[in-house]
Design a protein around this motif. Structure first.
Motif, PDB file in Angstrom:
ATOM      1  N   MET A   3      19.557   4.978  11.702  1.00 33.89           N
ATOM      2  CA  MET A   3      18.526   4.001  12.054  1.00 33.89           C
ATOM      3  C   MET A   3      17.168   4.417  11.505  1.00 33.89           C
ATOM      4  SD  MET A   3      19.406   2.912  15.972  1.00 33.89           S
ATOM      5  CE  MET A   3      20.994   2.207  16.409  1.00 33.89           C
ATOM      6  N   PHE A   4      16.867   5.695  11.594  1.00 30.91           N
ATOM      7  CA  PHE A   4      15.598   6.197  11.055  1.00 30.91           C
ATOM      8  C   PHE A   4      15.553   6.005   9.544  1.00 30.91           C
ATOM      9  CE2 PHE A   4      13.262   9.646   8.993  1.00 30.91           C
ATOM     10  CZ  PHE A   4      11.996   9.469   9.549  1.00 30.91           C
ATOM     11  N   ILE A   5      16.659   6.302   8.866  1.00 34.01           N
ATOM     12  CA  ILE A   5      16.704   6.168   7.406  1.00 34.01           C
ATOM     13  C   ILE A   5      16.577   4.707   6.998  1.00 34.01           C
ATOM     14  CG2 ILE A   5      18.229   6.417   5.397  1.00 34.01           C
ATOM     15  CD1 ILE A   5      19.336   8.970   6.766  1.00 34.01           C
ATOM     16  N   ILE A   6      17.267   3.818   7.693  1.00 34.39           N
ATOM     17  CA  ILE A   6      17.183   2.383   7.397  1.00 34.39           C
ATOM     18  C   ILE A   6      15.752   1.889   7.593  1.00 34.39           C
ATOM     19  CG2 ILE A   6      17.909   0.085   8.179  1.00 34.39           C
ATOM     20  CD1 ILE A   6      20.637   1.438   8.891  1.00 34.39           C
ATOM     21  N   SER A   7      15.142   2.312   8.687  1.00 34.35           N
ATOM     22  CA  SER A   7      13.756   1.917   8.962  1.00 34.35           C
ATOM     23  C   SER A   7      12.820   2.379   7.849  1.00 34.35           C
ATOM     24  CB  SER A   7      13.298   2.509  10.299  1.00 34.35           C
ATOM     25  OG  SER A   7      11.920   2.307  10.496  1.00 34.35           O
ATOM     26  N   ALA A   8      12.951   3.640   7.460  1.00 33.06           N
ATOM     27  CA  ALA A   8      12.091   4.181   6.397  1.00 33.06           C
ATOM     28  C   ALA A   8      12.325   3.458   5.079  1.00 33.06           C
ATOM     29  CB  ALA A   8      12.351   5.678   6.239  1.00 33.06           C
ATOM     30  N   PRO A  38       0.757  -1.261   0.000  1.00 34.61           N
ATOM     31  CA  PRO A  38       0.000   0.000   0.000  1.00 34.61           C
ATOM     32  C   PRO A  38       0.782   1.304   0.000  1.00 34.61           C
ATOM     33  CG  PRO A  38       0.120  -0.867   2.228  1.00 34.61           C
ATOM     34  CD  PRO A  38       0.835  -1.861   1.358  1.00 34.61           C
ATOM     35  N   PHE A  39       2.107   1.278   0.134  1.00 35.11           N
ATOM     36  CA  PHE A  39       2.813   2.547   0.382  1.00 35.11           C
ATOM     37  C   PHE A  39       2.517   3.599  -0.682  1.00 35.11           C
ATOM     38  CE2 PHE A  39       6.359   5.421  -0.422  1.00 35.11           C
ATOM     39  CZ  PHE A  39       6.407   6.081   0.792  1.00 35.11           C
ATOM     40  N   VAL A  40       2.640   3.225  -1.956  1.00 33.13           N
ATOM     41  CA  VAL A  40       2.516   4.228  -3.016  1.00 33.13           C
ATOM     42  C   VAL A  40       1.117   4.834  -3.042  1.00 33.13           C
ATOM     43  CG1 VAL A  40       2.740   4.664  -5.493  1.00 33.13           C
ATOM     44  CG2 VAL A  40       4.314   3.098  -4.356  1.00 33.13           C
ATOM     45  N   TYR A  41       0.091   4.030  -2.770  1.00 31.45           N
ATOM     46  CA  TYR A  41      -1.273   4.570  -2.703  1.00 31.45           C
ATOM     47  C   TYR A  41      -1.352   5.691  -1.666  1.00 31.45           C
ATOM     48  CZ  TYR A  41      -2.755   0.284  -5.152  1.00 31.45           C
ATOM     49  OH  TYR A  41      -2.926  -0.740  -6.041  1.00 31.45           O
ATOM     50  N   ALA A  51       8.671  -0.383  13.898  1.00 34.43           N
ATOM     51  CA  ALA A  51       7.673   0.641  14.261  1.00 34.43           C
ATOM     52  C   ALA A  51       6.679   0.971  13.145  1.00 34.43           C
ATOM     53  CB  ALA A  51       8.383   1.901  14.750  1.00 34.43           C
ATOM     54  N   PRO A  52       7.121   1.320  11.931  1.00 36.44           N
ATOM     55  CA  PRO A  52       6.127   1.680  10.905  1.00 36.44           C
ATOM     56  C   PRO A  52       5.230   0.512  10.502  1.00 36.44           C
ATOM     57  CG  PRO A  52       8.335   1.587   9.958  1.00 36.44           C
ATOM     58  CD  PRO A  52       8.498   1.505  11.445  1.00 36.44           C
ATOM     59  N   PHE A  53       5.786  -0.698  10.502  1.00 38.33           N
ATOM     60  CA  PHE A  53       4.963  -1.873  10.196  1.00 38.33           C
ATOM     61  C   PHE A  53       3.901  -2.081  11.273  1.00 38.33           C
ATOM     62  CE2 PHE A  53       8.945  -2.773   7.951  1.00 38.33           C
ATOM     63  CZ  PHE A  53       8.460  -3.140   6.697  1.00 38.33           C
ATOM     64  N   LEU A 106      19.231   1.754   1.188  1.00 35.65           N
ATOM     65  CA  LEU A 106      19.670   0.674   2.069  1.00 35.65           C
ATOM     66  C   LEU A 106      21.105   0.254   1.756  1.00 35.65           C
ATOM     67  CD1 LEU A 106      16.635  -1.767   2.401  1.00 35.65           C
ATOM     68  CD2 LEU A 106      17.763  -0.495   4.226  1.00 35.65           C
ATOM     69  N   MET A 107      21.422   0.138   0.481  1.00 35.22           N
ATOM     70  CA  MET A 107      22.787  -0.224   0.106  1.00 35.22           C
ATOM     71  C   MET A 107      23.790   0.841   0.550  1.00 35.22           C
ATOM     72  SD  MET A 107      24.462  -1.036  -3.650  1.00 35.22           S
ATOM     73  CE  MET A 107      24.697   0.698  -4.102  1.00 35.22           C
ATOM     74  N   LEU A 108      23.441   2.096   0.362  1.00 34.32           N
ATOM     75  CA  LEU A 108      24.355   3.178   0.748  1.00 34.32           C
ATOM     76  C   LEU A 108      24.541   3.223   2.258  1.00 34.32           C
ATOM     77  CD1 LEU A 108      23.222   6.034  -1.688  1.00 34.32           C
ATOM     78  CD2 LEU A 108      24.816   4.152  -2.053  1.00 34.32           C
ATOM     79  N   GLU A 109      23.464   2.993   3.005  1.00 33.94           N
ATOM     80  CA  GLU A 109      23.584   2.964   4.464  1.00 33.94           C
ATOM     81  C   GLU A 109      24.426   1.777   4.920  1.00 33.94           C
ATOM     82  OE1 GLU A 109      22.613   5.137   6.821  1.00 33.94           O
ATOM     83  OE2 GLU A 109      21.997   6.472   5.184  1.00 33.94           O
ATOM     84  N   ALA A 110      24.320   0.652   4.227  1.00 35.65           N
ATOM     85  CA  ALA A 110      25.139  -0.515   4.566  1.00 35.65           C
ATOM     86  C   ALA A 110      26.609  -0.228   4.318  1.00 35.65           C
ATOM     87  CB  ALA A 110      24.688  -1.728   3.749  1.00 35.65           C
ATOM     88  N   LEU A 111      26.911   0.444   3.212  1.00 39.01           N
ATOM     89  CA  LEU A 111      28.311   0.787   2.932  1.00 39.01           C
ATOM     90  C   LEU A 111      28.849   1.790   3.949  1.00 39.01           C
ATOM     91  CD1 LEU A 111      28.151   1.020  -0.972  1.00 39.01           C
ATOM     92  CD2 LEU A 111      29.182  -0.788   0.419  1.00 39.01           C
ATOM     93  N   LEU A 112      28.008   2.733   4.370  1.00 43.55           N
ATOM     94  CA  LEU A 112      28.418   3.660   5.424  1.00 43.55           C
ATOM     95  C   LEU A 112      28.696   2.916   6.720  1.00 43.55           C
ATOM     96  CD1 LEU A 112      25.973   6.710   5.023  1.00 43.55           C
ATOM     97  CD2 LEU A 112      28.445   6.732   4.726  1.00 43.55           C
ATOM     98  N   PHE A 113      27.813   1.989   7.057  1.00 45.06           N
ATOM     99  CA  PHE A 113      27.977   1.228   8.300  1.00 45.06           C
ATOM    100  C   PHE A 113      29.250   0.380   8.269  1.00 45.06           C
ATOM    101  CE2 PHE A 113      27.450  -2.892  10.404  1.00 45.06           C
ATOM    102  CZ  PHE A 113      27.363  -2.469  11.728  1.00 45.06           C
ATOM    103  N   LEU A 114      29.495  -0.282   7.131  1.00 41.60           N
ATOM    104  CA  LEU A 114      30.684  -1.133   7.035  1.00 41.60           C
ATOM    105  C   LEU A 114      31.967  -0.327   7.163  1.00 41.60           C
ATOM    106  CD1 LEU A 114      29.524  -3.513   4.166  1.00 41.60           C
ATOM    107  CD2 LEU A 114      29.889  -4.111   6.564  1.00 41.60           C
ATOM    108  N   GLU A 115      31.905   0.939   6.805  1.00 40.24           N
ATOM    109  CA  GLU A 115      33.081   1.804   6.954  1.00 40.24           C
ATOM    110  C   GLU A 115      33.214   2.320   8.379  1.00 40.24           C
ATOM    111  OE1 GLU A 115      36.511   3.746   5.859  1.00 40.24           O
ATOM    112  OE2 GLU A 115      35.334   2.368   4.635  1.00 40.24           O
ATOM    113  N   LYS A 116      32.084   2.752   8.966  1.00 39.69           N
ATOM    114  CA  LYS A 116      32.134   3.385  10.290  1.00 39.69           C
ATOM    115  C   LYS A 116      31.940   2.403  11.436  1.00 39.69           C
ATOM    116  CE  LYS A 116      30.418   7.810   8.500  1.00 39.69           C
ATOM    117  NZ  LYS A 116      29.357   8.845   8.590  1.00 39.69           N
ATOM    118  N   GLN A 117      31.220   1.295  11.161  1.00 42.19           N
ATOM    119  CA  GLN A 117      30.965   0.238  12.131  1.00 42.19           C
ATOM    120  C   GLN A 117      30.094   0.681  13.310  1.00 42.19           C
ATOM    121  OE1 GLN A 117      32.315  -3.376  11.984  1.00 42.19           O
ATOM    122  NE2 GLN A 117      31.778  -2.466  10.026  1.00 42.19           N
TER     123      GLN A 117
END
Length: 574
Positions: free
Chosen positions: A158-163, A60-63, A213-215, A140-151
């Protein structure tokens, strides 16, 4: 502020050009899936919730997102497209502000340029769930690459990943595969230390709560409104039970799809590299750049590279070509931009590699420009409602009124939007899988709402299934309660008018021309007709004209407006 603008003058110029290129496609062709999203959004505005009063097999998100536009008064295709263009611009600004310091300004700008120049192939200018899904999995991919660099995670990440997880899966549920793979990369914490175990576990628990949370909010809302079972049945179970019998999808085994998707991904790689041709060369280049992207990360982190290979593959779970491939395209465009920046703008890169990349870039630029230019600016200055015009639209406007309930059973959902009409059936468009599941509800809605007009293309097919064949009970119902507007016209024979309104509609549409009498020959300079029984019969060729002994000196010249007042009869072709 002035200094900020001055410092980013070239970036602002690049964004402006790309936005203009996007706008130049804003009146290009439409597709049923886009119309379905708009119709769902307009239904929400009219107080009809998805899955309850508007049946859908989509998540339903796009609706709900597009309904934000309808609630501020947007109702036309053109206005919705402009809103979508602004949404994409805001997304680009987010990507730039969030990631340019880590990946580099050029990467983001290259990505945006590739996205707009490939609109003709990807249909990325449309309001499609695949667009939202694609940008969400990219984030999601970009956040994963950021996380793998910064750990570590920040509250913002977290908010961006959730969204991103919510938007991707609630735009297209098949995103669960790519989300699952990228989640494994988030769990790959090289700095996980025993003495920090409580702190690390708390971090992941908080992330899990953010994701859930959003789910939870959505499920509580559906539970509160009595819509939870409808949501589960239509957005999930329906696709496994009915849709899968016709066009695939999850089918009965999500695990089987998980395995098969990797086989399809490797097959796409093989075909792209070994069997490429001029029509698929862009796909070949994207595969090459994706592998260079994996190679760069393999040199940094082998686990990461393997995860990225799997992730990109699952982004194409619905295909690697066509509009359903948008998630794969969007991620691949970014990967291509990353590779170009790595070899062309980072000092000390290998000279030979740089030369090869420049050659590939030159070929890619030629291909994407050739892709973009043919439909650039198409219909841009045309009249309103040029998007997805239908031959049925003039009849819908003459026979019914704004906000009347009608039913366009064919894949012509756009007609509801262009003509500001409401669907008389909860299933706005008829396809075999919906008829299998909801035949009784379709017939019940027609019996209850009794729409004045139904579009039913009885002899046409949808994905190889003829309407009158896969829906015989519906066809019988229509024949019992409705009458085809005119069997002698290829368009009018598919327009059915309720029996009690039929005679009035006929008189209103074709009042006739009193000055013409039986047997008169008439022409509008394009065709010659003979008046018989109050109808105009087209004389198909000169041989037929001569055979019947008609005389040219007796032909009456009339204008198009008068021609339209006379009902069409069977052609004179013998």
């Amino acid at each position: 502020m002035r200094n900020l603008v001055k410092a980013n003058k070239s970036t602002i110029a690049a964004f402006s050009v790309c936005f203009l290129l996007l706008i130049l496609y804003s009146k290009n062709l439409s597709f049923t899936d886009e119309a379905d999203n708009l119709l769902g959004a307009l239904s929400l505005k009219n107080g009809v919730d998805i899955y309850k009063g508007f049946y859908s097999q989509h998540t339903p998100f796009v609706y709900y997102f597009v309904s934000l536009f309808s609630f501020i008064g947007v109702s036309s295709y053109e206005a919705f497209r402009i809103c979508m263009s602004i949404t994409l611009l805001l997304m680009w600004i987010f990507l730039f502000t969030r990631y340019n310091n880590f990946f580099g300004k050029n990467v983001i700008l290259y990505f945006i340029a590739f996205y707009v120049l490939m609109l003709n192939t990807t249909w990325g200018y449309m309001i499609l769930s695949d667009v939202f899904q694609g940008y969400a999995v990219l984030v999601l991919m970009l956040e994963a690459l950021l996380f793998l660099e910064k750990q570590y995670f920040t509250k913002g990440s977290m908010f961006i990943i959730s969204a991103a997880i919510f938007i991707s899966t609630m735009s297209a549920f098949v995103s669960v595969y790519s989300v699952f793979i990228i989640s494994l990369l988030f769990l790959y914490n090289r700095n996980f230390k025993k003495n920090h175990i409580i702190k690390e576990v708390k971090q992941y628990i908080f992330l899990a709560l953010c994701v859930a949370a959003p789910f939870l909010v959505l499920l509580l809302w559906y539970g509160f409104t009595g819509n939870l079972s409808n949501f589960y049945e239509q957005a999930y179970q329906f696709n496994r039970t009915f849709y899968s019998k016709y066009l695939g999808g999850f089918g009965t085994s999500a695990i089987r799809t998980f395995i098969d998707s990797m086989l399809v991904w490797t097959e796409h790689i093989k075909v792209s590299l070994l069997g490429f041709n001029k029509d698929s060369f862009i796909n070949t280049l994207l595969v090459i750049f994706n592998f260079l992207f994996f190679y760069i990360h393999f040199n940094k982190n082998k686990i990461c590279a393997i995860g990225l290979f799997l992730f990109v593959g699952y982004c194409g779970v619905r295909g690697y070509v066509g509009f359903h491939a948008l998630p794969y395209y969007i991620v691949s465009f970014f990967n291509t931009a990353y590779v170009l920046n790595h070899y062309l703008h980072i000092p000390n890169s290998n000279i030979t590699s740089k030369k090869i990349i420049k050659i590939l870039l030159t070929v890619l630029i030629i291909l994407v420009c050739n892709n973009y230019i043919p439909n650039m600016g198409k219909n841009l200055f045309a009249d309103k409602s040029v998007i997805a015009q239908s031959a049925y639209d003039p009849y819908i406007q003459k026979i019914t009124k704004s906000n009347d309930k009608i039913w366009v059973s064919s894949l012509g959902t756009q007609s509801y939007i262009n003509n500001h009409r409401l669907p008389a059936v909860r299933i706005a468009t008829l396809v075999p899988w919906f008829y299998d599941a909801y035949k009784d509800k379709i017939l019940g809605d027609l019996s209850t709402n009794k729409p004045k007009l139904i579009i039913f293309e009885r002899d046409s097919d949808v994905w190889g299934h003829v309407y009158s064949s896969f829906a015989p009970e519906l066809y019988a119902y229509i024949n019992q309660h409705y009458t085809a507007l005119n069997e002698n016209d290829s368009v009018e024979r598919n327009i059915y008018i309720r029996n009690d309104d039929y005679q009035k509609v006929i008189k209103d549409l074709w009042p006739g021309e009193p000055s013409l009498k039986e047997g008169d020959l008439i022409t509008n300079q394009t065709k010659i007709y003979r008046i018989e029984n109050g109808m105009k019969r087209y004389i198909t060729n000169p041989e037929v004209f001569e055979k019947h002994g008609f005389k040219t000196d007796g032909i009456i010249q009339i204008d198009d407006e008068t021609i339209l007042k006379i009902r069409t009869g069977a052609p004179i072709d013998k």
